[in-house]
Scaffold this motif. Structure first.
Motif: not given
Length: 111
Positions: A49-75
């Motif tokens: 699994v090496h192909r970068l197909v999507h990314f989102e930049m954030f100003g701070e780490m806390i919102p980035a971690i929150t978004r990662e957790k959200q995406l991992k819960r998605w179907h």
């Protein structure tokens, strides 16, 4: 993109509609290099699994971690829809960040 620290959530794929991996990092360039070089054993090296197909930049780490957790819960289909909305060809976005295209053995296309 410069080699500077900036929180980022990213999605890697083994190929179009292939295996997905969601991660968060403070340095996208370094992290993509680690994934592509398979320097760290784990999911992405095991399943190519090496192909970068999507990314989102954030100003701070806390919102980035929150978004990662959200995406991992998605179907899975919601994740596919997110990728298709901005990258319908599932292009390897890392090429635009200065990486060489993946060798044919490192991409797997799905249906």
């Amino acid at each position: 993109m410069q080699n500077e620290r900036q929180p980022c959530v990213y999605i890697l794929a083994s190929g179009r509609y292939g295996t997905l991996y969601i991660g968060v990092t403070s340095n996208l360039i370094r992290r993509i290099w680690q994934h592509r070089s398979d320097v760290l054993p784990g999911f992405t090296s095991r399943y190519d699994v090496h192909r970068l197909v999507h990314f989102e930049m954030f100003g701070e780490m806390i919102p980035a971690i929150t978004r990662e957790k959200q995406l991992k819960r998605w179907h899975r289909q919601w994740k596919i829809n997110l990728i298709n909305a901005e990258n319908p060809e599932w292009r390897d976005l890392a090429v635009a960040l200065g990486f060489s295209p993946l060798a044919s053995g490192k991409t797997r296309d799905g249906p």
